[in-house]
Design a protein around this motif. Structure first.
Motif, PDB file in Angstrom:
ATOM      1  N   MET A  28       1.076  -1.320   0.017  1.00  9.02           N
ATOM      2  CA  MET A  28       0.117   0.374   0.328  1.00  9.02           C
ATOM      3  C   MET A  28       0.584   0.821   0.094  1.00  9.02           C
ATOM      4  O   MET A  28       0.608   2.832  -0.958  1.00  9.02           O
ATOM      5  CB  MET A  28      -0.818   0.371   0.973  1.00  9.02           C
ATOM      6  CG  MET A  28      -1.739  -1.125   0.726  1.00  9.02           C
ATOM      7  SD  MET A  28      -2.717  -1.289   2.219  1.00  9.02           S
ATOM      8  CE  MET A  28      -3.692   0.063   2.641  1.00  9.02           C
ATOM      9  N   GLN A  29       2.250   0.909   0.570  1.00  8.15           N
ATOM     10  CA  GLN A  29       3.033   2.773   0.910  1.00  8.15           C
ATOM     11  C   GLN A  29       3.154   2.495  -0.434  1.00  8.15           C
ATOM     12  O   GLN A  29       3.685   3.637  -1.107  1.00  8.15           O
ATOM     13  CB  GLN A  29       3.897   2.052   2.263  1.00  8.15           C
ATOM     14  CG  GLN A  29       3.362   2.379   3.490  1.00  8.15           C
ATOM     15  CD  GLN A  29       4.425   2.295   4.212  1.00  8.15           C
ATOM     16  OE1 GLN A  29       5.481   1.330   3.982  1.00  8.15           O
ATOM     17  NE2 GLN A  29       3.976   2.042   5.304  1.00  8.15           N
ATOM     18  N   ASN A  30       3.721   1.624  -1.380  1.00 10.13           N
ATOM     19  CA  ASN A  30       4.506   1.927  -2.787  1.00 10.13           C
ATOM     20  C   ASN A  30       3.322   2.107  -3.634  1.00 10.13           C
ATOM     21  O   ASN A  30       3.687   2.751  -4.270  1.00 10.13           O
ATOM     22  CB  ASN A  30       5.199   0.390  -2.984  1.00 10.13           C
ATOM     23  CG  ASN A  30       6.629   0.812  -3.990  1.00 10.13           C
ATOM     24  OD1 ASN A  30       6.838   0.830  -3.937  1.00 10.13           O
ATOM     25  ND2 ASN A  30       5.693  -0.174  -5.046  1.00 10.13           N
ATOM     26  N   TYR A  31       2.065   1.916  -3.610  1.00  7.45           N
ATOM     27  CA  TYR A  31       1.464   1.896  -5.296  1.00  7.45           C
ATOM     28  C   TYR A  31       0.563   3.071  -4.708  1.00  7.45           C
ATOM     29  O   TYR A  31      -0.231   3.663  -5.983  1.00  7.45           O
ATOM     30  CB  TYR A  31       0.917   0.916  -5.229  1.00  7.45           C
ATOM     31  CG  TYR A  31       1.579  -0.383  -5.806  1.00  7.45           C
ATOM     32  CD1 TYR A  31       1.967  -0.677  -6.777  1.00  7.45           C
ATOM     33  CD2 TYR A  31       2.290  -1.222  -4.793  1.00  7.45           C
ATOM     34  CE1 TYR A  31       3.106  -1.303  -8.185  1.00  7.45           C
ATOM     35  CE2 TYR A  31       2.683  -2.593  -6.057  1.00  7.45           C
ATOM     36  CZ  TYR A  31       3.472  -1.958  -7.213  1.00  7.45           C
ATOM     37  OH  TYR A  31       4.169  -3.383  -8.093  1.00  7.45           O
ATOM     38  N   LEU A  32       0.443   3.525  -3.337  1.00 11.69           N
ATOM     39  CA  LEU A  32      -0.258   4.636  -2.780  1.00 11.69           C
ATOM     40  C   LEU A  32       0.402   6.340  -2.824  1.00 11.69           C
ATOM     41  O   LEU A  32      -0.131   7.014  -2.192  1.00 11.69           O
ATOM     42  CB  LEU A  32      -1.647   3.785  -2.151  1.00 11.69           C
ATOM     43  CG  LEU A  32      -2.235   2.441  -2.008  1.00 11.69           C
ATOM     44  CD1 LEU A  32      -3.080   3.457  -1.149  1.00 11.69           C
ATOM     45  CD2 LEU A  32      -3.087   2.782  -3.614  1.00 11.69           C
ATOM     46  N   ALA A  33       1.502   5.798  -2.948  1.00 14.37           N
ATOM     47  CA  ALA A  33       2.636   7.014  -2.106  1.00 14.37           C
ATOM     48  C   ALA A  33       2.392   7.676  -3.409  1.00 14.37           C
ATOM     49  O   ALA A  33       2.600   9.163  -3.045  1.00 14.37           O
ATOM     50  CB  ALA A  33       4.097   6.594  -3.516  1.00 14.37           C
ATOM     51  N   GLN A  34       1.499   7.756  -4.649  1.00 15.76           N
ATOM     52  CA  GLN A  34       0.953   8.808  -4.980  1.00 15.76           C
ATOM     53  C   GLN A  34       0.540  10.076  -4.589  1.00 15.76           C
ATOM     54  O   GLN A  34       0.119  10.999  -5.076  1.00 15.76           O
ATOM     55  CB  GLN A  34       1.070   8.879  -6.858  1.00 15.76           C
ATOM     56  CG  GLN A  34       2.183   7.997  -7.721  1.00 15.76           C
ATOM     57  CD  GLN A  34       1.476   7.615  -9.284  1.00 15.76           C
ATOM     58  OE1 GLN A  34       0.559   7.597  -9.323  1.00 15.76           O
ATOM     59  NE2 GLN A  34       2.496   6.831  -9.731  1.00 15.76           N
ATOM     60  N   ILE A  35      -0.701   9.465  -3.642  1.00 15.49           N
ATOM     61  CA  ILE A  35      -1.072   9.919  -3.664  1.00 15.49           C
ATOM     62  C   ILE A  35      -1.457  10.736  -1.898  1.00 15.49           C
ATOM     63  O   ILE A  35      -1.898  11.351  -1.724  1.00 15.49           O
ATOM     64  CB  ILE A  35      -3.257   9.431  -3.442  1.00 15.49           C
ATOM     65  CG1 ILE A  35      -2.488   7.954  -2.097  1.00 15.49           C
ATOM     66  CG2 ILE A  35      -3.128   8.578  -4.691  1.00 15.49           C
ATOM     67  CD1 ILE A  35      -4.108   7.638  -2.032  1.00 15.49           C
ATOM     68  N   GLY A  36      -0.352  10.722  -1.521  1.00 13.56           N
ATOM     69  CA  GLY A  36       0.403  11.157  -0.719  1.00 13.56           C
ATOM     70  C   GLY A  36       0.044  11.142   1.087  1.00 13.56           C
ATOM     71  O   GLY A  36      -0.192  10.031   1.110  1.00 13.56           O
ATOM     72  N   SER A  37      -0.846  11.722   1.504  1.00  8.12           N
ATOM     73  CA  SER A  37      -1.283  11.560   2.967  1.00  8.12           C
ATOM     74  C   SER A  37      -2.021  11.400   3.338  1.00  8.12           C
ATOM     75  O   SER A  37      -2.637  10.654   4.419  1.00  8.12           O
ATOM     76  CB  SER A  37      -1.184  13.373   3.890  1.00  8.12           C
ATOM     77  OG  SER A  37      -2.292  14.211   3.141  1.00  8.12           O
ATOM     78  N   LEU A  38      -3.242  11.585   1.894  1.00  8.50           N
ATOM     79  CA  LEU A  38      -4.049  10.017   2.237  1.00  8.50           C
ATOM     80  C   LEU A  38      -3.365   8.241   2.267  1.00  8.50           C
ATOM     81  O   LEU A  38      -4.754   7.264   2.448  1.00  8.50           O
ATOM     82  CB  LEU A  38      -4.668  10.153   0.372  1.00  8.50           C
ATOM     83  CG  LEU A  38      -5.534  11.711   0.268  1.00  8.50           C
ATOM     84  CD1 LEU A  38      -5.911  11.675  -0.869  1.00  8.50           C
ATOM     85  CD2 LEU A  38      -6.650  11.902   1.354  1.00  8.50           C
ATOM     86  N   THR A  39      -1.958   8.134   1.623  1.00  8.38           N
ATOM     87  CA  THR A  39      -1.993   7.033   2.202  1.00  8.38           C
ATOM     88  C   THR A  39      -2.245   6.480   3.539  1.00  8.38           C
ATOM     89  O   THR A  39      -3.222   5.362   3.854  1.00  8.38           O
ATOM     90  CB  THR A  39      -0.549   7.094   1.668  1.00  8.38           C
ATOM     91  OG1 THR A  39       0.286   7.050   0.353  1.00  8.38           O
ATOM     92  CG2 THR A  39      -0.328   5.151   1.587  1.00  8.38           C
ATOM     93  N   THR A  40      -2.366   6.840   4.490  1.00  9.65           N
ATOM     94  CA  THR A  40      -2.732   6.752   5.637  1.00  9.65           C
ATOM     95  C   THR A  40      -3.926   6.515   6.469  1.00  9.65           C
ATOM     96  O   THR A  40      -4.109   5.925   7.071  1.00  9.65           O
ATOM     97  CB  THR A  40      -2.185   7.726   6.500  1.00  9.65           C
ATOM     98  OG1 THR A  40      -0.211   8.244   5.903  1.00  9.65           O
ATOM     99  CG2 THR A  40      -1.412   7.555   8.107  1.00  9.65           C
ATOM    100  N   ILE A  41      -4.466   7.710   5.301  1.00 12.98           N
ATOM    101  CA  ILE A  41      -6.025   7.544   5.439  1.00 12.98           C
ATOM    102  C   ILE A  41      -6.830   5.961   5.360  1.00 12.98           C
ATOM    103  O   ILE A  41      -7.470   5.365   5.885  1.00 12.98           O
ATOM    104  CB  ILE A  41      -7.210   8.680   5.024  1.00 12.98           C
ATOM    105  CG1 ILE A  41      -6.424   9.775   5.890  1.00 12.98           C
ATOM    106  CG2 ILE A  41      -8.503   8.454   5.211  1.00 12.98           C
ATOM    107  CD1 ILE A  41      -6.658  10.928   5.308  1.00 12.98           C
ATOM    108  N   ILE A  42      -6.059   5.962   3.837  1.00 10.21           N
ATOM    109  CA  ILE A  42      -6.124   5.147   3.752  1.00 10.21           C
ATOM    110  C   ILE A  42      -6.158   3.156   4.438  1.00 10.21           C
ATOM    111  O   ILE A  42      -6.982   2.561   4.565  1.00 10.21           O
ATOM    112  CB  ILE A  42      -5.772   4.398   2.130  1.00 10.21           C
ATOM    113  CG1 ILE A  42      -6.716   5.646   0.982  1.00 10.21           C
ATOM    114  CG2 ILE A  42      -6.219   3.131   1.831  1.00 10.21           C
ATOM    115  CD1 ILE A  42      -6.372   5.795  -0.081  1.00 10.21           C
ATOM    116  N   GLN A  43      -4.678   3.460   5.154  1.00  2.15           N
ATOM    117  CA  GLN A  43      -4.570   2.442   5.883  1.00  2.15           C
ATOM    118  C   GLN A  43      -5.049   2.032   6.462  1.00  2.15           C
ATOM    119  O   GLN A  43      -5.145   0.723   7.411  1.00  2.15           O
ATOM    120  CB  GLN A  43      -3.151   2.985   5.924  1.00  2.15           C
ATOM    121  CG  GLN A  43      -2.262   2.352   4.874  1.00  2.15           C
ATOM    122  CD  GLN A  43      -0.465   2.620   5.617  1.00  2.15           C
ATOM    123  OE1 GLN A  43      -0.536   3.396   7.014  1.00  2.15           O
ATOM    124  NE2 GLN A  43       0.715   2.419   5.125  1.00  2.15           N
TER     125      GLN A  43
END
Length: 360
Positions: free
Chosen positions: A282-297
């Motif tokens: 998730m961190q690798n492939y969602l890195a483009q969306i920035g801080s939203l990665t933490t919310i998705i996690q």
């Protein structure tokens, strides 16, 4: 008589099948990991293996000793700094650089363990967090860590002076070898008498103490072993990315490894590996969306906790055991009603023959 031998034969076949099925799964998993870099990016896979080893080391403490630590980033990150410094400034070979970082992690784990192991529950977690924050501020202020810049451009070097690790394929297989060794150590520890005592301490510490076991000593050994393997993962990660930074030693890293372990399944061998793979992917492939990665996690974690109360692997294992138990109960329910009495009659006849022979 013939009917009574069928369950025994079936049980023997089942036992023999399960005896070779476990090693077969291990061989298949290793074969899959060997072939994986031909399909996926080797550096990404190496990162997954490093964090899988880190999560498995943490699970050794949480899942099998029942101790929740919020400070494992200290061992992971500080070992990374020591390994990076040894490789770049001292010119040590990769294996010696990793060994130096792992050794420092073991010593640091011993010191932290001696201070924290006498506390339990939330107090133990808070002590480990406080000591980890001290290590973090040491890394911020120490000269050899280079502050917020970190140690960059760490050379991968030549393994044993023979194998050039600058190739991504070479570094992946090197990390894979370390991962397999680390997981084998954890597996052997969990399935040893020492591991059984750890489980008993986790389930009922006062009873384990009443049986004569020194609970603090067992927990300290488990803590040091967990810290050492965490340091091994951190030192290995440095060679993969050729960088040691404050991210590796920050409290957020301690939170991530807790998330990986709970997501995959606490107290299982495969759970932390699966959890680490999911989080790193998730961190690798969602890195483009920035801080939203933490919310998705966060959403994924909440969803998995609600759907898989025992973690992903833990819930799958639980459902599988339920299916197997139902499968065993079905033949017993369908067995002829006279089977059990006939077995009892055979036993009584045998005893009668034995008495007759004795009297004769």
């Amino acid at each position: 008589m013939a009917t009574s031998t069928v369950p025994a034969a079936t049980g023997g076949a089942s036992a023999s099948a399960s005896a070779w099925l476990g090693p077969l799964k291990v061989v298949a998993a290793i074969a899959l990991l060997i072939a994986a870099p031909y399909v996926l990016y080797p550096v990404f896979l190496a990162k997954v293996l490093c964090f899988a080893l880190f999560a498995s080391a943490f699970n050794l403490l949480l899942g099998f000793a029942g101790l929740l630590s919020f400070g494992h980033a200290a061992f992971f990150g500080f070992s990374a700094y020591v390994s990076a410094h040894a490789a770049k400034e001292w010119g040590l070979t990769p294996e010696l650089a990793i060994l130096s970082g792992t050794t420092v992690a073991a010593l640091l784990g011993t010191g932290v363990g001696l201070l924290a192991i006498r506390r339990q529950g939330i107090y133990f977690a808070m002590v480990t967090l406080a000591l980890a924050q001290m290590v973090f501020f040491l890394c911020v202020q120490a000269e050899f860590t280079r502050g917020e810049d970190g140690i960059q451009g760490v050379p991968r070097g030549d393994l044993f002076g023979l194998i050039d690790l600058d190739s991504n394929m070479a570094i992946y297989y090197f990390v894979l070898a370390i991962f397999v060794i680390g997981i084998a150590i954890i597996y052997r520890t969990v399935h040893s008498p020492f591991g059984q005592v750890l489980k008993s301490i986790r389930e009922n510490e006062p009873r384990a103490i009443s049986l004569g076991y020194d609970a603090d000593r067992y927990k300290l050994i488990a803590f040091v072993l967990s810290a050492t393997l965490s340091g091994l993962a951190g030192a290995t990660k440095v060679l993969v990315f050729q960088l040691a930074s404050l991210t590796d030693v920050a409290w957020q890293m301690s939170g991530e490894v807790v998330l990986m372990t709970i997501l995959g399944g606490v107290g299982t061998m495969l759970g932390p590996i699966v959890g680490a793979a999911i989080i790193v992917t998730m961190q690798n492939y969602l890195a483009q969306i920035g801080s939203l990665t933490t919310i998705i996690q966060g959403f994924v974690f909440v969803f998995c906790v609600l759907l898989f109360r025992r973690g992903i692997v833990g819930e799958i294992n639980h459902r599988w055991r339920q299916l197997r138990s139902r499968g065993r109960e079905a033949p017993a329910a369908l067995a002829p009603a006279g089977t059990a009495p006939r077995a009892d009659g055979d036993a009584e006849a045998a005893h009668a023959r034995q008495r007759t022979m004795t009297e004769g």
